[in-house]
Design a protein around this motif. Structure first.
Motif, mmCIF file in Angstrom:
data_model
loop_
_atom_site.group_PDB
_atom_site.id
_atom_site.type_symbol
_atom_site.label_atom_id
_atom_site.label_comp_id
_atom_site.label_asym_id
_atom_site.label_seq_id
_atom_site.Cartn_x
_atom_site.Cartn_y
_atom_site.Cartn_z
ATOM 1 N N ILE A 211 0.816 -1.213 0.000
ATOM 2 C CA ILE A 211 0.000 0.000 0.000
ATOM 3 C C ILE A 211 0.850 1.264 0.000
ATOM 4 O O ILE A 211 0.539 2.237 -0.687
ATOM 5 C CB ILE A 211 -0.935 0.003 1.223
ATOM 6 N N ILE A 212 1.937 1.261 0.744
ATOM 7 C CA ILE A 212 2.764 2.460 0.886
ATOM 8 C C ILE A 212 3.959 2.354 -0.065
ATOM 9 O O ILE A 212 4.693 1.373 -0.042
ATOM 10 C CB ILE A 212 3.240 2.625 2.333
ATOM 11 N N THR A 213 4.111 3.369 -0.907
ATOM 12 C CA THR A 213 5.191 3.368 -1.882
ATOM 13 C C THR A 213 6.030 4.632 -1.760
ATOM 14 O O THR A 213 5.555 5.645 -1.255
ATOM 15 C CB THR A 213 4.639 3.278 -3.324
ATOM 16 N N LEU A 214 7.269 4.523 -2.194
ATOM 17 C CA LEU A 214 8.172 5.672 -2.245
ATOM 18 C C LEU A 214 8.598 5.879 -3.694
ATOM 19 O O LEU A 214 9.100 4.947 -4.324
ATOM 20 C CB LEU A 214 9.417 5.435 -1.390
ATOM 21 N N GLU A 215 8.363 7.080 -4.193
ATOM 22 C CA GLU A 215 8.772 7.407 -5.552
ATOM 23 C C GLU A 215 9.579 8.690 -5.509
ATOM 24 O O GLU A 215 9.066 9.727 -5.071
ATOM 25 C CB GLU A 215 7.557 7.579 -6.457
ATOM 26 N N PRO A 216 10.835 8.629 -5.927
ATOM 27 C CA PRO A 216 11.678 9.822 -5.905
ATOM 28 C C PRO A 216 11.018 10.994 -6.650
ATOM 29 O O PRO A 216 10.493 10.827 -7.744
ATOM 30 C CB PRO A 216 12.954 9.379 -6.622
ATOM 31 N N GLY A 217 10.998 12.142 -5.985
ATOM 32 C CA GLY A 217 10.460 13.349 -6.595
ATOM 33 C C GLY A 217 8.976 13.561 -6.387
ATOM 34 O O GLY A 217 8.459 14.643 -6.638
ATOM 35 N N LYS A 218 8.267 12.552 -5.923
ATOM 36 C CA LYS A 218 6.831 12.704 -5.693
ATOM 37 C C LYS A 218 6.579 13.131 -4.261
ATOM 38 O O LYS A 218 7.054 12.491 -3.327
ATOM 39 C CB LYS A 218 6.094 11.407 -5.981
ATOM 40 N N ARG A 219 5.864 14.239 -4.099
ATOM 41 C CA ARG A 219 5.512 14.781 -2.785
ATOM 42 C C ARG A 219 6.751 14.878 -1.878
ATOM 43 O O ARG A 219 6.739 14.428 -0.731
ATOM 44 C CB ARG A 219 4.433 13.948 -2.103
ATOM 45 N N SER A 220 7.802 15.424 -2.420
ATOM 46 C CA SER A 220 9.060 15.625 -1.674
ATOM 47 C C SER A 220 9.612 14.317 -1.109
ATOM 48 O O SER A 220 10.138 14.275 0.002
ATOM 49 C CB SER A 220 8.859 16.649 -0.561
ATOM 50 N N ASP A 221 9.456 13.252 -1.842
ATOM 51 C CA ASP A 221 9.967 11.922 -1.470
ATOM 52 C C ASP A 221 9.307 11.341 -0.229
ATOM 53 O O ASP A 221 9.860 10.462 0.424
ATOM 54 C CB ASP A 221 11.489 11.945 -1.294
ATOM 55 N N LYS A 222 8.112 11.817 0.101
ATOM 56 C CA LYS A 222 7.388 11.265 1.253
ATOM 57 C C LYS A 222 6.683 9.976 0.838
ATOM 58 O O LYS A 222 6.306 9.808 -0.314
ATOM 59 C CB LYS A 222 6.359 12.277 1.754
ATOM 60 N N PRO A 223 6.475 9.053 1.786
ATOM 61 C CA PRO A 223 5.757 7.828 1.469
ATOM 62 C C PRO A 223 4.316 8.152 1.063
ATOM 63 O O PRO A 223 3.630 8.919 1.744
ATOM 64 C CB PRO A 223 5.786 7.019 2.756
ATOM 65 N N CYS A 224 3.883 7.567 -0.044
ATOM 66 C CA CYS A 224 2.544 7.808 -0.571
ATOM 67 C C CYS A 224 1.766 6.500 -0.644
ATOM 68 O O CYS A 224 2.320 5.416 -0.526
ATOM 69 C CB CYS A 224 2.630 8.420 -1.966
ATOM 70 N N ILE A 225 0.482 6.629 -0.889
ATOM 71 C CA ILE A 225 -0.383 5.469 -1.002
ATOM 72 C C ILE A 225 -0.371 4.967 -2.435
ATOM 73 O O ILE A 225 -0.720 5.710 -3.354
ATOM 74 C CB ILE A 225 -1.815 5.823 -0.572
#
Length: 79
Positions: free
Chosen positions: A6-20
Motif C-alpha cells: 500500500i505504501i510506496t516511495l517514488e523519488p520526486g513525488k511529494r518531496s519523497d514522502k511515502p505515498c499510497i
C-alpha cells in the motif's frame, strides 16, 4: 495485507514522502486526517481512489506512532 503493498516511495513525488500506492496522497496526510477526527467514511468519500482495506493499515500506523510504553519503577530503601 502487507503495508509494503500500500505504501510506496517514488523519488520526486511529494518531496519523497511515502505515498499510497503511487498516488499523491501521503501517509502523513491520512494520519493527520485520522488524528484530526475524520472518519473512515469521510476519508473514503474525499479520496475515491482509496479502498477501505488500505485504511486499516493507517489505523495500525496511527496506533504505533502514538503508543508509548510507560515504565514505572518503585524502589524503597530501608532506613
Amino acid at each position: 495485507m502487507n503495508y509494503h503493498d500500500i505504501i510506496t516511495l517514488e523519488p520526486g513525488k511529494r518531496s519523497d514522502k511515502p505515498c499510497i500506492r503511487g498516488m499523491r496522497i501521503t501517509v502523513y496526510d491520512i494520519l493527520e486526517y485520522l488524528a484530526g477526527g475524520m472518519t473512515e467514511t469521510e476519508i473514503l468519500e474525499d479520496f475515491k481512489a482509496l479502498r477501505a482495506p488500505s485504511l486499516a493499515i493507517f489505523y495500525g500506523l496511527l496506533l504505533a506512532a502514538t503508543s508509548t510504553i510507560l515504565v514505572i519503577t518503585n524502589s524503597v530503601k530501608s532506613l
